[in-house]
Design an enzyme around this catalytic site. Structure first.
Site, mmCIF file in Angstrom:
data_model
loop_
_atom_site.group_PDB
_atom_site.id
_atom_site.type_symbol
_atom_site.label_atom_id
_atom_site.label_comp_id
_atom_site.label_asym_id
_atom_site.label_seq_id
_atom_site.Cartn_x
_atom_site.Cartn_y
_atom_site.Cartn_z
ATOM 1 N N ASP A 1 0.854 -1.172 0.000
ATOM 2 C CA ASP A 1 0.000 0.000 0.000
ATOM 3 C C ASP A 1 0.900 1.236 0.000
ATOM 4 O OD1 ASP A 1 -2.312 1.548 0.489
ATOM 5 O OD2 ASP A 1 -1.807 1.596 2.617
HETATM 6 P P1 ADP Z 1 -4.029 4.131 -0.024
HETATM 7 O O1 ADP Z 1 -4.286 2.929 -0.855
HETATM 8 O O2 ADP Z 1 -3.023 5.029 -0.666
HETATM 9 O O3 ADP Z 1 -3.726 3.836 1.405
HETATM 10 P P2 ADP Z 1 -6.799 4.603 0.618
HETATM 11 O O4 ADP Z 1 -7.440 3.454 -0.081
HETATM 12 O O5 ADP Z 1 -6.685 4.543 2.078
HETATM 13 O O6 ADP Z 1 -5.386 4.975 -0.033
HETATM 14 O O7 ADP Z 1 -7.569 5.912 0.213
HETATM 15 C C1 ADP Z 1 -7.686 6.265 -1.159
HETATM 16 C C2 ADP Z 1 -7.901 7.749 -1.338
HETATM 17 O O8 ADP Z 1 -9.151 8.113 -0.746
HETATM 18 C C3 ADP Z 1 -6.876 8.608 -0.668
HETATM 19 O O9 ADP Z 1 -5.741 8.824 -1.466
HETATM 20 C C4 ADP Z 1 -7.666 9.895 -0.455
HETATM 21 O O10 ADP Z 1 -7.654 10.653 -1.630
HETATM 22 C C5 ADP Z 1 -9.075 9.415 -0.201
HETATM 23 N N1 ADP Z 1 -9.423 9.344 1.223
HETATM 24 C C6 ADP Z 1 -9.572 8.225 1.962
HETATM 25 N N2 ADP Z 1 -9.940 8.517 3.221
HETATM 26 C C7 ADP Z 1 -9.971 9.858 3.309
HETATM 27 C C8 ADP Z 1 -10.266 10.793 4.354
HETATM 28 N N3 ADP Z 1 -10.592 10.390 5.587
HETATM 29 N N4 ADP Z 1 -10.235 12.096 4.050
HETATM 30 C C9 ADP Z 1 -9.904 12.521 2.817
HETATM 31 N N5 ADP Z 1 -9.608 11.707 1.807
HETATM 32 C C10 ADP Z 1 -9.654 10.393 2.020
HETATM 33 MG MG MG Z 2 -4.132 2.935 3.165
#
Ligand code: ADP
Ligand code: MG
Length: 622
Positions: free
Chosen positions: A323
């Protein structure tokens, strides 16, 4: 079985050893002085009863409770057979040696399992509480939740709590394996067994002494050490079929030659040697010690491996999926751009602060931290909802707000209209929407973990394929991947997409490990052969979701744990090969009458002990 491991109380080892000494003495006494036979027999009977006391109990427990003919039963048959043939000294030494080997094995296993308890020794037994404004030293186990204790420089924290006053650099190496002290301030959690290196801190108790993080780690490790691996289950299943066959074969060996008039005692002794030689003791002991030792060692490095199956799987990993946010990057983003659209900046930040306060996502935490010192209001929020992989949603004053990544064309239009082309370059974009109108755009930048690049290189030097999976936008993902030398990048993924990709890799690339934060990656972690959560200390959710949990958030632990799995795999392989080789050599030798009972016993026990000692190696070294 639970053993007290003080050696003099450790009867299962102590008893056969002392009986062994007496057996040797009596053997020579009887050899060189004429003794009336009934005396000899009585002495030997007593020695057999003593030396077999523990292992006979276990053998019968297996037979009665699990309805299993285990190796113990095979040895009992051999002892009885020897007695029937009048081979009393053979019977005694068989019982003594088998008992000693079993004792050493149990002792080693118990010690290996208990080694993680050394962590508890690091936790002080006393705490300095503040009662009515005065400092008082009390036993740490009497601390109640909500009480305040202080920790001076150089002292160790007695139980988990939250800092309410002061700040300090805390050495958490005992729990996380991480040697760089971590700066902790008001509101941060400190854990039992970690050491205050400089400041003076006042801490409010959040968990009782017996429930603190260290105790939980110990409990989890000990439970994991007992969880059987796939190989172990397979060997046990094999033993359930194999051992009765050995017993029947031995009986047949005794009966058949007799029917053809072959002298009885010749094949009888062969049958008994065969019983001993063919007992699969070394095979059964080939994996459990290795696994307990490996899991114990990981625990001491701040890495929880939740069972033998996962330790074994780690030794087979061919692909590591990672990730991005919080795993390859620090997840401590800074807010670099704030663009309000048709609202004022203060209102925008107030909305973001009030809602993101409820989310655990690294982006949310970063936003809250950055907005906190700025001028803003606090709104009361209802219907808060986390949309995994996208963002968050909540109501304020009858309006529905969405904060998260751009997800529809309207978002993109607003984005294009209000930003210039250089804007998106590698940044994380967050859209704020009120009902269906975009009211703001925020951009955050995240720093790559200092250890990320070298870790990716080390993985590659072990011929492990590395790919990045992220929910973030392509620009940001590719920029980071390029810096780390990761060529396979999958961006813009929803949690279910991540899960699908994990499955695809499992199909085409063998054993797959997935590393994430354990909170919003839970489904993908669960699907991978080994799901690994980073930075799990203090987060029960992450520990729960993962097969392997790194207490610290040092990404380099992936190399440590893969090497540990590989070492365990090698040792198990050596042990299994050794066990089978010894069986393959001893069985024909006994059948051909080329080896007598005592030699069969000695070679058999030696192979078993070698497997045990080799297994201990999995817990040694760094
Ligand atoms: P990653 O795979 O990089 O860990 P996530 O799947 O956790 O990313 O989240 C994907 C995207 O969703 C983030 O890059 C962000 O743009 C958005 N996102 C997720 N949770 C939040 C939050 N609590 N506030 C703002 N944006 C969020
Ligand atoms: Mg994540």
């Amino acid at each position: 079985m639970e053993y007290d491991i003080k050696w003099y109380r450790f009867n299962p080892l102590f008893v056969p050893l002392t009986t062994g000494v007496f057996a040797t003495i009596f053997y020579f006494v009887f050899k060189f002085t004429p003794v009336y036979n009934p005396i000899k027999i009585s002495v030997y009977t007593i020695l057999i009863l003593f030396s077999s006391f523990y292992w006979i109990k276990e053998a019968f427990e297996d037979l009665v409770e699990k309805k299993e003919i285990g190796t113990g039963i095979l040895v009992i048959a051999a002892v009885i057979g020897s007695i029937a043939l009048g081979l009393w000294s053979e019977a005694v030494f068989l019982s003594v040696l088998y008992g000693t080997a079993e004792g050493i094995e149990d002792y080693t296993y118990a010690r290996t399992r208990r080694s993680i308890r050394s962590l508890l020794k690091l936790v002080p037994k006393e705490a300095r509480v503040i009662l009515n404004g005065k400092e008082k030293v009390i036993p740490a186990k009497d601390l109640k939740i909500g009480e305040i204790f202080i920790v001076k420089p150089g002292e160790t924290v007695p139980t988990d709590g939250i800092i309410i006053k002061g700040s300090a650099h805390i050495d958490e190496s005992s729990v996380t394996g991480e040697f760089n002290p971590v700066f902790k301030d008001s509101g941060d959690t400190v854990f039992a067994g970690t050491t205050n290196t400089d400041g003076l801190i006042s801490v409010r108790v959040t968990s009782l002494f017996q429930d603190n993080t260290v105790s939980k780690i110990i409990e989890l490790v000990e439970k994991a050490q007992e969880a059987k691996s796939k190989t172990q289950l397979f060997i046990e299943k094999f033993g359930r079929i194999y051992s009765p066959i050995v017993l029947i074969t031995a009986l047949v060996l005794m009966i058949i030659p007799h029917l053809f008039g072959v002298p009885h005692s010749l094949w009888d002794t062969r049958a008994i040697s065969f019983l001993v030689a063919a007992a699969p003791c070394a095979l059964i002991m080939s994996t459990p010690v290795t696994i307990a030792a490996g899991i114990g060692k990981a625990g001491k490095h701040g890495v929880l491996v939740k069972g033998g199956t996962y330790l074994e799987a780690l030794g087979h990993v061919k692909t590591v999926l990672v990730d991005k946010t919080g795993t390859l990057t620090l997840g401590k983003m800074s807010l670099v751009e704030i663009i309000p659209i048709k609202v004022n900046k203060d209102f925008l930040l107030s909305v973001v602060y009030s809602i993101e306060k409820f989310s655990n996502h690294p982006i949310a935490k970063a936003l809250v931290k950055e907005i906190k010192p700025l001028k803003h209001q606090k709104f009361s929020v209802s219907h808060f909802k986390e949309i995994s992989g996208f963002g968050v949603e909540a109501e304020i004053g009858g309006n529905l707000f969405y904060i998260g990544k751009p997800e529809n064309s309207k978002d993109n239009e607003a984005f294009k209209e209000h930003t210039n082309s250089s804007f998106e370059d590698g940044k994380i974009i967050v859209i704020v929407r009120r009902d269906s109108y975009v009211i703001g755009i925020l951009a955050l930048s995240d720093a790559i973990r200092p250890e990320a690049r070298i870790t990716v290189e080390e993985l590659r030097s072990r011929n492990i394929y590395v790919a990045m999976l992220t929910g973030d936008n392509k620009n940001s993902a590719y920029r980071i991947a390029a810096k780390l030398g990761i060529k396979d990048v999958r961006a813009n993924l929803k949690p279910e997409d991540k899960l699908k990709i994990v499955e695809e890799f499992k199909h085409k690339a063998g054993t797959v490990a997935m590393v994430g934060d354990g909170i919003n990656d839970a489904p993908a972690l669960a699907t991978a052969d080994v799901g690994i959560a980073m930075g799990a200390i203090g987060s029960d959710v992450a520990i729960e979701a993962a097969d392997v949990a790194f207490m610290s958030d040092n990404f380099k632990n992936i190399v440590f744990v893969l090497d540990l799995g590989e070492k365990a795999r090698q040792i198990n392989k050596q042990n299994i090969v050794l066990a089978i080789t010894v069986l393959a050599i001893l069985i024909p030798l006994t059948l051909a009458g080329l080896i007598n009972i005592p030699s069969a016993v000695i070679f058999h026990e030696l192979s078993e002990l070698t497997a045990v000692i080799n297994g201990v190696r999995a817990g040694i070294g760094t």
